[in-house]
Structure formats: structure tokens, C-alpha cells
Design an enzyme around this catalytic site. Sequence first.
Site, PDB file in Angstrom:
ATOM      1  N   ARG A  16      58.116  57.998  39.900  1.00  0.00           N
ATOM      2  CA  ARG A  16      56.769  58.245  40.425  1.00  0.00           C
ATOM      3  C   ARG A  16      55.841  58.871  39.375  1.00  0.00           C
ATOM      4  NH1 ARG A  16      57.434  61.723  45.568  1.00  0.00           N
ATOM      5  NH2 ARG A  16      59.229  62.484  44.410  1.00  0.00           N
TER       6      ARG A  16
ATOM      7  N   ARG B 127      50.263  58.412  47.146  1.00  0.00           N
ATOM      8  CA  ARG B 127      51.242  58.705  48.205  1.00  0.00           C
ATOM      9  C   ARG B 127      52.315  57.629  48.297  1.00  0.00           C
ATOM     10  NH1 ARG B 127      50.143  62.624  51.873  1.00  0.00           N
ATOM     11  NH2 ARG B 127      48.492  63.997  51.098  1.00  0.00           N
TER      12      ARG B 127
ATOM     13  N   HIS C 285      43.526  65.415  61.742  1.00  0.00           N
ATOM     14  CA  HIS C 285      43.363  64.969  60.355  1.00  0.00           C
ATOM     15  C   HIS C 285      42.236  65.714  59.656  1.00  0.00           C
ATOM     16  CE1 HIS C 285      45.444  61.605  62.361  1.00  0.00           C
ATOM     17  NE2 HIS C 285      46.140  61.646  61.257  1.00  0.00           N
TER      18      HIS C 285
ATOM     19  N   LEU D 290      53.244  57.727  37.919  1.00  0.00           N
ATOM     20  CA  LEU D 290      51.811  57.533  38.163  1.00  0.00           C
ATOM     21  C   LEU D 290      51.304  58.543  39.188  1.00  0.00           C
ATOM     22  CD1 LEU D 290      49.232  55.971  37.581  1.00  0.00           C
ATOM     23  CD2 LEU D 290      49.853  54.354  39.386  1.00  0.00           C
ATOM     24  N   LYS D 291      52.101  58.757  40.220  1.00  0.00           N
ATOM     25  CA  LYS D 291      51.715  59.736  41.241  1.00  0.00           C
ATOM     26  C   LYS D 291      51.453  61.103  40.595  1.00  0.00           C
ATOM     27  CE  LYS D 291      53.830  62.524  44.851  1.00  0.00           C
ATOM     28  NZ  LYS D 291      52.947  62.300  45.996  1.00  0.00           N
TER      29      LYS D 291
END
Length: 765
Positions: free
Chosen positions: A16, A520, A699, A18-19
Site C-alpha cells: 500500500r 482507502r 458521516h 501509494l496509500k
Amino acid sequence: MVTTHNLGFPRIGKKRELKFALENYWKKVISKETLQEIAANLRRAHWQDQSKLDLVPVGDFSMYDQVLDTSFMLGHIPARVSELPGDELDSYFRVARGRSLSDDPTCSCVSAGEMTKWFDTNYHYIVPEFEQNTRFSLNANRLLQQIEEAKQQGIQVKPVILGPASYLWLGKSKDGSDKLNLLDDLVNVYAQLLHELKNAGIQWVQMDEPVLVMELSQEWQHALRKTYFQLQATPVNLLVATYFGQLQGNLQLACELPVNGLHLDAITAKDEVAKVIDWLPCHKVLSLGIINGRNIWKTNLAETLDWLEPIYSRLQDRLWLAPSCSLLHVPVDLNSEQQLDRDIQSWLAFAVQKLDELDTLAKALSQGRDAVTEELLENAVAVTNRKQSSQVHDESVKRRVLEINNAMGIRHSPYQQRAVIQREKFNLPLYPTTTIGSFPQTREIRQARQDFRTGKLSAAQYHLAMQQEIKTCVREQEALGLDVLVHGEPERNDMVEYFGEQLTGYAFTQFGWVQSYGSRCVKPPIIYGDISRPQAMTVDWIQYAQSLTDKPMKGMLTGPVTMLNWSFVRDDQPRAETCMQLALAIGDEVLALEKAGIGIIQIDEAALREGLPLRKTQWKSYLQWAIRAFQIAANGVKDETQIHTHMCYSEFNDIIEAIAGMDADVITIETSRSDMELLDVFDQFHYPNEIGPGVYDIHSPNIPSIDSMIDLMKKAAQRIPAQRLWVNPDCGLKTRSWDEVKPALSNMIAASKRLSGHLSSTAVD
Ligand code: GLN
Ligand code: ZN
């Protein structure tokens, strides 16, 4: 010779990378240059991983989302962003997530682009926004630079572009104007782009038109035809790529488009291959996606070759081979896994391994099976081992599924009778209040979980820490004055993983990440075998929570359909059958909770709707077995036991009858963001049971006011009798902080009190 190629490669990186680079860049831990450098290194590594292919995709790498990249390439940037200071990457992240850096001074004034699911995958793209006066202009620098980059590394480049028809289809008209009016201008820009690609020395371009697997109106079919007639004069070869399903009514259209080749998903549309071969004009290439790009199982190479060999002898050089779709939807490299069971690992193939399979198949066709004897043998051993493994097959589970009969999954009495019994038992006020399950997952909870994993906390210490959290959560709910309490789910990392870990037939990877959106990722568990529940999974926790209070404590489970839809599933039996196994296991837990004295049990089906097939004609059969699975899990209880379910989506108008068929006593749903619009469906459909339309948008960090929640509930009460309404948030509270949750719930309870007070006083009048 067979040509091999790939439609797209995961860009997030084996670990991951890039994350983490993106998140560090947004937090200003690394510079823009470093971010770009990491991205370039990832591209290099990914091209290297694909170097055995005859044609390698370029343009599939993205800093956030490939649809957003397309918008930028088409000079189609929302005006609210293009006027802000900064460079292209700043604008890009502003559309993607509302801000360029975490402390972007302009962030208070831009709203991020809407995000929605990419067809039936769990990948989410940024929805292009169209208006009547939208105009496009080419900005191909990013793509051209990456082509140059790849060429310098000796890569055989095949640019991958989202086609004009699909791009339009995926966007949203903001002003109600017809998107198709924009087609001519859009296609002109694509024509310019193809010229630029020709000048860059490109021969083949992959144009993704996944809309070809959707039910298309005549207007859209015409749009596709028109698009490719207009692009016919372009100086490069076009391969139109379709994936995720069958062409059905678009088959002839797809075959006849004036392009140079067609890619067909030969996993989901295998039955159509023969027909496509008949229809496809003989100057065209047929690319067959014969490796499943949506799942993680090894391909049965011998079986695939048996099927492919006659096709190859007919098509010869016109046959190309590829994975069924972009490999974006599978994890990167199986070799990163250190802790998987050896046998299970030998049955799997992630992106890198899938390309090896492709290479083997192509060699076997071009040079004969003898050229790859060893590979085929190894594959056959793994395939046979999986077929016969005792880890996979459990006769007693299979027998239980066979023994499911019509009487199962039906409550003893209809809702009206149950409601009377339950009202007497629980004695709840009008407009009863509850929550969806989780309470804030604080830093302390995550720390405790990590300490337990690394051995710093013993099992007993961890257990105590979680009990402490449950106690705090119960005390807070009592202080707030909620009517039906929950234990708060502190012991759960994830609503699927938590149960999967306790069931047989589930395996978990360390690095099996798949991009969900932007930075994500999700790590879907793998269902490899028959599913059973060796012991109770939640009873201790819930019973402990109930012991702390006189109020009803709601047991909390994840439903079978959600367990299925958020996992990689078996390909050796129908999904419906796996789902029934899950249903029986969850059903056992429901009965165990009931036996332990828990009177209210919630079974979450957060992912029921997202499992709907792409074509409406297939909805019925999915809904039939999905709803049946829920019923089997939930409905074996006594009349007095109250079953809740929760679904966190706001579009269910077209499946409301199926949802009513689940016969849950109470359903809680997301509604606050749509201002109860969603309840319009109840004007037409008489929903028979109880409903908790979410009034608190979890949210958002905003604290909803008492009045706003009363307004929402009043709207609900216009459609559903107050006696059947509950007051609750939209979804679980785990991503919020206690500072937000306490005042919000306190307002919610005040709203409920005012509503019920008002109602009972009018009743007396
Ligand atoms: N019970 C779960 C929770 O509250 C439901 C989550 C969901 O619907 N996604 O977290
Ligand atoms: Zn939810």
C-alpha cells in the site's frame, strides 16, 4: 502467435505504498516531488511485473481515481475548483476530497465530487458533473508523459482510456439537461487525443466501454454507434473493452462497431463467446478475458486450454488473451503472504500470479502444451488438491443446507400478533430510541487491540479491557436515556472479519488489500470452504452487557448476505449455496442469543443492496436467495423475540417489497441525508413492520438539532403510523468521537420525548 495483454493493474502497491504516500503528502510529511517520485517508482515496478505481456497498460495508474483522471484529461473540471489557486494536482485533490492538503486554506469553500460504486465492484469513482453548457478540451499531458516514461523503460505500451460513451454514462447531469447532447463535443476531443497518441508512436489503444454490459436504451446504443463511427478515421487501432457481464442485447452492436478489436469478459460472458466469434467481422481481433479479474482463485489451466484450443485454431493471430477485467479488483502479489495455510495459499492467484497464468496459457497455445509441462502440472496438482481437500468440504454442512425446508425462515405468527406480544414484553415508549450498534472506536480501544495482537496484553487482560469499554458504553447510554441499548462493539475490528475469524471456511490475508476509493483499501476475507460455527461468537459479550442494565440489550450480528458480499467467495459452488451456509451459522448464533435471554437481536445487512446484479432482469433471482438467507438466519426465534435489521443505504425504492419480505420486526435505514425523500416509497408501498429512519447523519461531524430531527420524524410520520416508528442514527457511531456522539444522541432523545409527549397529549385530547 497469441497476443497477451492486461486491462489494468492495481496501483496501490504491494504494501500500500501509494496509500501511505498520499496520506503523508496530504499531511505535509512529504513534498509533492516525493509523492510524484513514489508514484513513478510504483509505475515502474508495476510495468516490470507485467513485462512478460505483449502489450502493457499505461494510463491505468491514478493518484486517486481513473474516472477523475479522465475528467482532467478532457479539461472537464468543476468551476468551483478551477478558479482556486494552485496547480493541477491541487485542483485534482480538491475535486477528489474537498481539499488539496489537509490544511488547505480554501477547503471550507469547495465540496468534493460525489463518489459512487464502479459497476458492481467495491471500487468507488468520482462522478463527472455535467451541465448543458459543459465543454471539453484536451489536456493529455499526464497520459503522454506516462507513455514516454514507459517507453524509456522498454515497455510495449498500450494506453488504456475510458471510452466516451461510458464516461458520459457514468456522469451525472446537474441541471437536468440530456447528457447525450454533449457527445459530439466529447468525441471531438477524443479524436484529438487519438491523434496525439498516434504522434507518440502508439499502435493500439484500449477504449473501455463497460456500459456495453448494461441494459441500454436505443439512444445509448445509438450513441455508441455514432461515437465509433466518428472515431473511425483515427490513425490508431482501437480495442473496445467490455467487462463485468454479458453483452446480451448489445452483442451485435459491440461486434459491429467500426473498430479493430473487441475484448469480452470470458468469465461472466463465457456463453457468448461462440456467438461473438460468429458475429465478429474477420479483420477484427477478439480479446478473451479468460482469467478472473474479480476473484482470487487459481485458474484451472487444463480446463481453460481444452476450451481455448479450438478457438485458437479458428482465430489464430486474431486471438488475444487477457484477464477478464482490470486487476484493480484483486490484491497485488500472493508472495507477500507469510501466514496463510500452505494448502490454501497454493489455491490462490493474485494480480502478479494471474499474469503468470496468462503467460502459461499463451505459451501452451502458441507452442503447444509441452512447452509448459511443469507449469501445467503444478497447476493441476493445486486444482485437484483444492477439489479434494477436507479443509474445503464438510459433509455435515452440506447436508444441513440440503435439509433446509419451506417451513424454515418463517416466523410463527405474523408481525401484527408478534408486535402485541413484544409491546407487552418490552414496554417501550412511543418513538423508542436506539443506536445501530457501534460506539466510538477510541484510540484506547485500537491500542488495546494492537497490544493484544503483538502479545503485550494477554487474552485475559484484553477481555477485561473490552468489558471495561462495554461498561462505559452502557453507562453512557443509560445516562443519555436511550430505550434499547447496545454493547458498543469495542471488540470488533470489522463487522465481517470479526465473524469470519470465528467461523470455519474463512481465511485472512496480511496484504490482500484492494482499493476501495482514493487512499482507502479493504482487505476482503476469503471464503474457501464449507462454513460452520464451532462455538458461540457474541453471546458472552452481549450477556455481560445485559447484566449491567435493566434496559433491553440488543444483540448485534452481521447478516449472511453482507458476510458474502464483502468477502472473496468460492467459485466451486453457487454464491447462493455459500450464503445458505452462512445463514445457518448466523442462525445458530441468533438462537444462542435468544436462549441466553437476549430479547432483541439485530442482524445487519449493510451490503444487501450492493449485491444486486447489474441487470435488472437478474435482480429477482438474487433477491430471492438473499432474502431467503436472511430469513433462515433471523426467523427461527419465538414471537416475543424482536428481530431488527439495519441497512445503510438510501436507495431501496425498487427493492422495498423484497425488504418487507425479510419480515424483520424493525428495520433501521439511512435517511437523514436525503431529507426523508427516500420515504416517498411508502406513499405507494404499505410497509407492514416497524421502521427507524435515521435522523442523525453519522458521516458528518455536525450535531443535529432537536428541531431538525423532529422535522425529519414528522415527515416520516406522514407515511408510517407513529406506533411503528423508531428514532435512531443513520448508521454505527464507530467513526465519530464521544464529544460528537453525546450531544447528538442527547438531542435525538429530546426529539423523541417531545414527539411522544406531543402524541400522547393529542391522544388524550
Ligand atoms: N452494527 C454496525 C455498526 O454499528 C453496522 C455497520 C454498518 O451498517 N455498516 O457499526
Ligand atoms: Zn449502516
